[in-house]
Design an enzyme around this catalytic site. Structure first.
Site: not given
Length: 103
Positions: A101-103
């Site tokens: 979930n890290c962009f």
């Protein structure tokens, strides 16, 4: 030994990681590793060994707070060590895959 990185700058082979590699990765980020950096890196690597994933920002901050104390487990402190996105930058230097979930 030249580093083999994916398109996002993470190690393609996690087994290639060692302290020399961490220093090379940190240099790519414009960071000189100090004892406080190593404390976070080792804590993050232990998290990965236990859960087999690199945490995104909120779980990362919470884990640091639970492990090292609230003075170190806060976004402001972690941003001073690993600018931009502490979870992402710390994971990259620690030789871990991109946090979920890290962009």
């Amino acid at each position: 030994m030249p580093l083999t990185l994916d398109k996002d700058g993470y190690l393609t082979n996690l087994d290639d990681w060692n302290t020399d590699v961490a220093n090379q990765l940190a240099t790519l980020e414009g960071i000189v590793l100090t004892e406080p950096h190593w404390e976070i890196i080792h804590t993050l690597r232990a998290f990965y060994q236990q859960y087999e994933l690199a945490p995104s920002q909120r779980p990362f901050v919470k884990h640091i707070a639970n492990t090292l104390g609230k003075d170190k487990g806060n976004s402001i402190y972690l941003m001073t060590l690993f600018p931009e996105s502490p979870a992402r930058v710390a994971a990259r230097i620690a030789g871990l895959p991109r946090p979920t979930n890290c962009f």
